[in-house]
Design a protein around this motif. Structure first.
Motif, PDB file in Angstrom:
ATOM      1  N   THR A  73       0.808  -1.223   0.000  1.00  0.00           N
ATOM      2  CA  THR A  73       0.000   0.000   0.000  1.00  0.00           C
ATOM      3  C   THR A  73       0.842   1.276   0.000  1.00  0.00           C
ATOM      4  O   THR A  73       0.492   2.251  -0.661  1.00  0.00           O
ATOM      5  CB  THR A  73      -0.972  -0.004   1.198  1.00  0.00           C
ATOM      6  OG1 THR A  73      -1.877   1.089   1.077  1.00  0.00           O
ATOM      7  CG2 THR A  73      -0.240   0.077   2.529  1.00  0.00           C
TER       8      THR A  73
ATOM      9  N   THR B 138      -3.706   1.302  -2.677  1.00  0.00           N
ATOM     10  CA  THR B 138      -4.621   0.150  -2.631  1.00  0.00           C
ATOM     11  C   THR B 138      -6.064   0.588  -2.363  1.00  0.00           C
ATOM     12  O   THR B 138      -6.768   0.003  -1.543  1.00  0.00           O
ATOM     13  CB  THR B 138      -4.182  -0.897  -1.574  1.00  0.00           C
ATOM     14  OG1 THR B 138      -4.108  -0.281  -0.282  1.00  0.00           O
ATOM     15  CG2 THR B 138      -2.848  -1.503  -1.934  1.00  0.00           C
TER      16      THR B 138
ATOM     17  N   THR C  39      -6.194   0.031  -7.483  1.00  0.00           N
ATOM     18  CA  THR C  39      -5.434  -0.877  -6.625  1.00  0.00           C
ATOM     19  C   THR C  39      -4.565  -1.819  -7.449  1.00  0.00           C
ATOM     20  O   THR C  39      -5.034  -2.436  -8.404  1.00  0.00           O
ATOM     21  CB  THR C  39      -6.381  -1.703  -5.748  1.00  0.00           C
ATOM     22  OG1 THR C  39      -7.127  -0.822  -4.908  1.00  0.00           O
ATOM     23  CG2 THR C  39      -5.607  -2.678  -4.872  1.00  0.00           C
TER      24      THR C  39
ATOM     25  N   SER D 201      -1.704  -6.614  -4.757  1.00  0.00           N
ATOM     26  CA  SER D 201      -2.638  -6.640  -3.631  1.00  0.00           C
ATOM     27  C   SER D 201      -3.897  -7.419  -3.977  1.00  0.00           C
ATOM     28  O   SER D 201      -4.396  -8.206  -3.164  1.00  0.00           O
ATOM     29  CB  SER D 201      -3.003  -5.215  -3.221  1.00  0.00           C
ATOM     30  OG  SER D 201      -1.873  -4.514  -2.760  1.00  0.00           O
TER      31      SER D 201
ATOM     32  N   THR E 170      -3.779  -9.015   4.511  1.00  0.00           N
ATOM     33  CA  THR E 170      -3.860  -7.573   4.775  1.00  0.00           C
ATOM     34  C   THR E 170      -3.698  -7.256   6.249  1.00  0.00           C
ATOM     35  O   THR E 170      -2.873  -6.429   6.636  1.00  0.00           O
ATOM     36  CB  THR E 170      -5.203  -7.018   4.283  1.00  0.00           C
ATOM     37  OG1 THR E 170      -5.364  -7.323   2.899  1.00  0.00           O
ATOM     38  CG2 THR E 170      -5.260  -5.507   4.477  1.00  0.00           C
TER      39      THR E 170
END
Length: 412
Positions: free
Chosen positions: A140, A147, A152, A156, A177
């Protein structure tokens, strides 16, 4: 008078802050699948066989348009507080809840974004609770789109960020995450630009003694555990960090099998002034460990890898910011001779994504934004923008997915 004096001292030593983000957008998503068969197949001897009566069925598409949230920054509502304990020590808490302001269905019903309590001082910070994993930070921080929204990056997306239904993305990794039930340690901030953290998350599974009393149920012995760390250097325009994490995604006690997703990534950014460049290399590996009491041929438990890379840039223009990124991922199963990130000597599933966006800041807290993105899939990959599903069956193969966000963000 005495009571008021005590209250005044307490308020001077502690503070509580209400904060949040309300982000709403008009968003659209579409995913296209194609009939890839041209009437030619190959028999057991490798000889092409042509079917003159086959009619290619072209393409099919799914699409959706509506209002969404978190296109620029994640919508949230949070409370954080700090108490000065004296002697350089401080206690703090952070409770942060996701909100869906587009329909109001999700409010402060869960603090799933972050729920931690910590103790900090000259030694650094010890943090307990639910928090970002070290390996996600690189995904991120070094993404021009942070993200969020259709921009994004694919690293991810493929690893499980914003995956609906709790599947966890690559390898079923629910800790891709955030990790719950974790203990984290952060280095103090006065190390000349060096920073770092380590995290251990408990699996909280019941242990039986003797071991043979363990119920014969999948994922009840070790699944859920996470251990990882991230270390980096940030000074002036340069920021670079290396992270590694291992998440136990499954186990079978009586078979002596443990499944893990091991993630390694390296991210960096450099601010030249007129433009800021971003980059990341990443590899996630789904690995099966077999207890020593079991004899299993290595070829019967092939590992699966997800290799990815990202290049991005942001360019400030007056009160605005231009954002762009290109990301790509490739899946690899078993032992083949492909290079780590770039060569494709076999027909491995792979995908790439191009994202472009612009942010116009009306003030320090309010901004308008627009983002467009397109994913191209090859060899059976099925990554999409905004989790828009594909029509996928024996005839149609997932190919392209596009999306856009036009919205407003207000922070407080």
């Amino acid at each position: 008078m005495a009571a008021l004096a005590v209250a005044g001292v307490a308020s001077a030593q502690s503070s509580v802050t209400l904060f949040g983000v309300v982000d709403a957008s008009i968003s659209g998503y579409s995913s296209t699948s194609r009939d890839m068969y041209n009437g030619v197949s190959y028999n057991a001897f490798g000889v092409p066989v042509y079917d003159p009566f086959y009619v290619n069925q072209g393409r099919v598409k799914t699409s959706k348009t509506g209002m969404a949230n978190s296109g620029y920054n994640s919508s949230r509502l949070g409370f954080r507080g700090t108490e000065d304990l004296g002697g350089g020590l401080a206690a703090s808490f952070w409770l942060e809840a996701p909100i869906t302001n587009d329909d109001g269905a999700t409010g402060v019903s869960t603090f799933a974004r972050r729920s931690t309590v910590s103790l900090s001082g000259g030694f650094g910070e010890v943090r307990l609770g639910r928090d970002y994993t070290p390996t996600f930070w690189n995904d991120t921080v070094f993404d021009p789109f942070g993200t969020n929204g259709v921009g994004t990056n694919l690293i991810s997306t493929a690893n499980g960020f914003n995956t609906d239904g709790g599947a966890g993305g690559f390898g079923g990794n629910l800790n891709s995450t955030r990790a719950s039930n974790s203990i984290g340690y952060f280095l103090p901030p006065n190390l000349g630009g060096f920073y770092g953290q380590v995290m251990y998350a408990f699996h909280e599974q019941t242990k039986y003694s003797p071991g043979l009393a363990t119920p014969d149920v999948a994922n009840n012995s070790r699944a859920g555990r996470y251990v990882g760390g991230r270390f980096g250097y940030a000074n002036g325009p340069l920021d670079v960090a290396l992270a590694y994490g291992s998440s136990t995604v499954g186990d079978d006690f009586y078979a002596g099998v443990t499944n893990k997703v091991n993630t390694l990534n390296l991210g960096a950014s450099y601010d030249f002034g007129p433009a800021k460049l971003f980059g990341e290399l990443s590899q996630a590996k789904l690995k099966t460990d077999i207890d020593g009491n079991f004899i299993v041929h290595p070829g019967s438990v092939p590992s699966t890898k997800l290799n990815g890379w990202l290049l991005g840039v942001t360019v400030p223009v007056g009160a605005g910011l231009i954002r762009a990124s290109y990301s790509a991922v490739k899946y690899k199963t078993g032992n083949n001779n492909d290079d780590l990130f770039f060569n494709d000597q076999r027909n491995n599933p792979k995908a790439n994504k191009l994202a472009l966006g612009y942010v116009h800041n009306l003030s320090k807290r309010t901004a308008l934004y627009a983002t467009v993105a397109r994913v191209s899939n090859k060899n059976g990959a099925s990554l999409s923008v905004g989790n828009q599903p594909f029509i996928s069956n024996s005839v149609f193969t997932p190919k392209n997915s596009t999306g856009y966000d036009f919205g407003i963000r207000h922070a407080f």
